[in-house]
Every structure is written in structure tokens, then in C-alpha cells.
Design a protein around this motif. Sequence first.
Motif, PDB file in Angstrom:
ATOM      1  N   TYR A 235       0.838  -1.203   0.000  1.00  0.00           N
ATOM      2  CA  TYR A 235       0.000   0.000   0.000  1.00  0.00           C
ATOM      3  C   TYR A 235       0.874   1.254   0.000  1.00  0.00           C
ATOM      4  O   TYR A 235       0.620   2.211  -0.736  1.00  0.00           O
ATOM      5  CB  TYR A 235      -0.915  -0.043   1.221  1.00  0.00           C
ATOM      6  N   ILE A 236       1.934   1.250   0.794  1.00  0.00           N
ATOM      7  CA  ILE A 236       2.848   2.394   0.852  1.00  0.00           C
ATOM      8  C   ILE A 236       3.568   2.556  -0.482  1.00  0.00           C
ATOM      9  O   ILE A 236       3.758   3.678  -0.961  1.00  0.00           O
ATOM     10  CB  ILE A 236       3.830   2.235   2.027  1.00  0.00           C
ATOM     11  N   ALA A 237       3.954   1.448  -1.114  1.00  0.00           N
ATOM     12  CA  ALA A 237       4.597   1.541  -2.422  1.00  0.00           C
ATOM     13  C   ALA A 237       3.648   2.144  -3.454  1.00  0.00           C
ATOM     14  O   ALA A 237       4.063   2.949  -4.298  1.00  0.00           O
ATOM     15  CB  ALA A 237       5.065   0.155  -2.871  1.00  0.00           C
ATOM     16  N   GLU A 238       2.377   1.789  -3.363  1.00  0.00           N
ATOM     17  CA  GLU A 238       1.384   2.355  -4.272  1.00  0.00           C
ATOM     18  C   GLU A 238       1.250   3.867  -4.051  1.00  0.00           C
ATOM     19  O   GLU A 238       1.220   4.650  -5.007  1.00  0.00           O
ATOM     20  CB  GLU A 238       0.036   1.667  -4.032  1.00  0.00           C
ATOM     21  N   ILE A 239       1.206   4.286  -2.806  1.00  0.00           N
ATOM     22  CA  ILE A 239       1.083   5.712  -2.493  1.00  0.00           C
ATOM     23  C   ILE A 239       2.337   6.468  -2.928  1.00  0.00           C
ATOM     24  O   ILE A 239       2.251   7.559  -3.492  1.00  0.00           O
ATOM     25  CB  ILE A 239       0.812   5.907  -0.990  1.00  0.00           C
ATOM     26  N   GLU A 240       3.512   5.873  -2.679  1.00  0.00           N
ATOM     27  CA  GLU A 240       4.756   6.520  -3.123  1.00  0.00           C
ATOM     28  C   GLU A 240       4.770   6.670  -4.636  1.00  0.00           C
ATOM     29  O   GLU A 240       5.249   7.675  -5.161  1.00  0.00           O
ATOM     30  CB  GLU A 240       5.972   5.727  -2.653  1.00  0.00           C
ATOM     31  N   GLY A 241       4.244   5.677  -5.358  1.00  0.00           N
ATOM     32  CA  GLY A 241       4.156   5.776  -6.811  1.00  0.00           C
ATOM     33  C   GLY A 241       3.249   6.911  -7.241  1.00  0.00           C
ATOM     34  O   GLY A 241       3.581   7.673  -8.161  1.00  0.00           O
TER      35      GLY A 241
ATOM     36  N   PHE B 136      -5.931  10.147  -1.491  1.00  0.00           N
ATOM     37  CA  PHE B 136      -6.159   8.727  -1.311  1.00  0.00           C
ATOM     38  C   PHE B 136      -6.974   8.556  -0.048  1.00  0.00           C
ATOM     39  O   PHE B 136      -6.957   9.392   0.844  1.00  0.00           O
ATOM     40  CB  PHE B 136      -4.846   7.931  -1.239  1.00  0.00           C
ATOM     41  N   SER B 137      -7.692   7.457   0.024  1.00  0.00           N
ATOM     42  CA  SER B 137      -8.513   7.218   1.205  1.00  0.00           C
ATOM     43  C   SER B 137      -7.755   6.301   2.151  1.00  0.00           C
ATOM     44  O   SER B 137      -6.955   5.470   1.731  1.00  0.00           O
ATOM     45  CB  SER B 137      -9.845   6.593   0.805  1.00  0.00           C
ATOM     46  N   ARG B 138      -8.021   6.478   3.412  1.00  0.00           N
ATOM     47  CA  ARG B 138      -7.394   5.623   4.420  1.00  0.00           C
ATOM     48  C   ARG B 138      -8.310   4.429   4.677  1.00  0.00           C
ATOM     49  O   ARG B 138      -8.910   4.307   5.729  1.00  0.00           O
ATOM     50  CB  ARG B 138      -7.166   6.390   5.709  1.00  0.00           C
ATOM     51  N   ASP B 139      -8.396   3.568   3.710  1.00  0.00           N
ATOM     52  CA  ASP B 139      -9.275   2.418   3.855  1.00  0.00           C
ATOM     53  C   ASP B 139      -8.608   1.295   4.644  1.00  0.00           C
ATOM     54  O   ASP B 139      -9.255   0.356   5.039  1.00  0.00           O
ATOM     55  CB  ASP B 139      -9.739   1.917   2.494  1.00  0.00           C
ATOM     56  N   ARG B 140      -7.328   1.397   4.868  1.00  0.00           N
ATOM     57  CA  ARG B 140      -6.610   0.361   5.611  1.00  0.00           C
ATOM     58  C   ARG B 140      -6.119   0.955   6.921  1.00  0.00           C
ATOM     59  O   ARG B 140      -5.022   1.483   7.020  1.00  0.00           O
ATOM     60  CB  ARG B 140      -5.445  -0.173   4.803  1.00  0.00           C
ATOM     61  N   THR B 141      -6.939   0.875   7.932  1.00  0.00           N
ATOM     62  CA  THR B 141      -6.609   1.503   9.204  1.00  0.00           C
ATOM     63  C   THR B 141      -5.488   0.789   9.937  1.00  0.00           C
ATOM     64  O   THR B 141      -4.862   1.365  10.803  1.00  0.00           O
ATOM     65  CB  THR B 141      -7.845   1.563  10.116  1.00  0.00           C
ATOM     66  N   ASP B 142      -5.223  -0.474   9.590  1.00  0.00           N
ATOM     67  CA  ASP B 142      -4.139  -1.186  10.261  1.00  0.00           C
ATOM     68  C   ASP B 142      -2.767  -0.705   9.783  1.00  0.00           C
ATOM     69  O   ASP B 142      -1.753  -1.076  10.355  1.00  0.00           O
ATOM     70  CB  ASP B 142      -4.282  -2.696  10.074  1.00  0.00           C
ATOM     71  N   CYS B 143      -2.722   0.148   8.772  1.00  0.00           N
ATOM     72  CA  CYS B 143      -1.462   0.711   8.281  1.00  0.00           C
ATOM     73  C   CYS B 143      -1.326   2.190   8.645  1.00  0.00           C
ATOM     74  O   CYS B 143      -0.526   2.898   8.065  1.00  0.00           O
ATOM     75  CB  CYS B 143      -1.370   0.559   6.765  1.00  0.00           C
ATOM     76  N   ALA B 144      -2.106   2.651   9.608  1.00  0.00           N
ATOM     77  CA  ALA B 144      -2.145   4.078   9.929  1.00  0.00           C
ATOM     78  C   ALA B 144      -0.787   4.597  10.400  1.00  0.00           C
ATOM     79  O   ALA B 144      -0.342   5.667   9.976  1.00  0.00           O
ATOM     80  CB  ALA B 144      -3.205   4.343  10.984  1.00  0.00           C
TER      81      ALA B 144
END
Length: 95
Positions: free
Chosen positions: A52-58, A76-84
Motif C-alpha cells: 500500500y505504501i509503495a502504491e502511495i509513493e508511486g 487517497f482514502s485511508r481504507d486500511r486503518t491497520d497501516c495508519a
Amino acid sequence: MPNPRRMSRRAWVLTWAGLCVAGLTATAWLQAAASPPEARPERRIKAECREYIAEIEGRIHVAKSNSEGEGAIVAFSRDRTDCAEELDDLLRGDR
């Protein structure tokens, strides 16, 4: 006979300056002797968060390259709260 307890202004200024220099020297010595701050231990990042972080960095990279020196907005939406926490580190620049 001069009064031995009475000091001239010059003597007071020299005494004060000497104490200031001694204080600054002691402070510099103590700061140099102090141990450097410990580096934060490397955290383990979950595989799904890493993707997910790689996608956001891209997305950020693409937005920066398309903006040609101007400010860019990446949404982007924070749909993955476990990666907050990992996202906060990324966006604050801790990585």
C-alpha cells in the motif's frame, strides 16, 4: 587606605565575563560528553502495508513529475486503518 571589599566596575565586568566563559565551556564539554541520541529501532512493516505504501509513493512520484515544479495534490482514502502508523511515518518523512 582603599576599602578592600569595594571592587571597581572593571573588576565586576571581568569577573562576570570570566564566569560566563566558564559556564559556556562547561556546557559545551557536557554536551560533547553526552551520548548521542539513540536511533529508533527499525520497525517491521506488514507486507500488505508495504504494498500500500509503495502504491502511495508511486502516486506521489507521478504527481510530482506531472506538476513540473508546481505543487501537486495527491488524494487517497485511508481504507486500511491497520497501516495508519506506517502511513503517518511516510507522510511525515520518517522513512
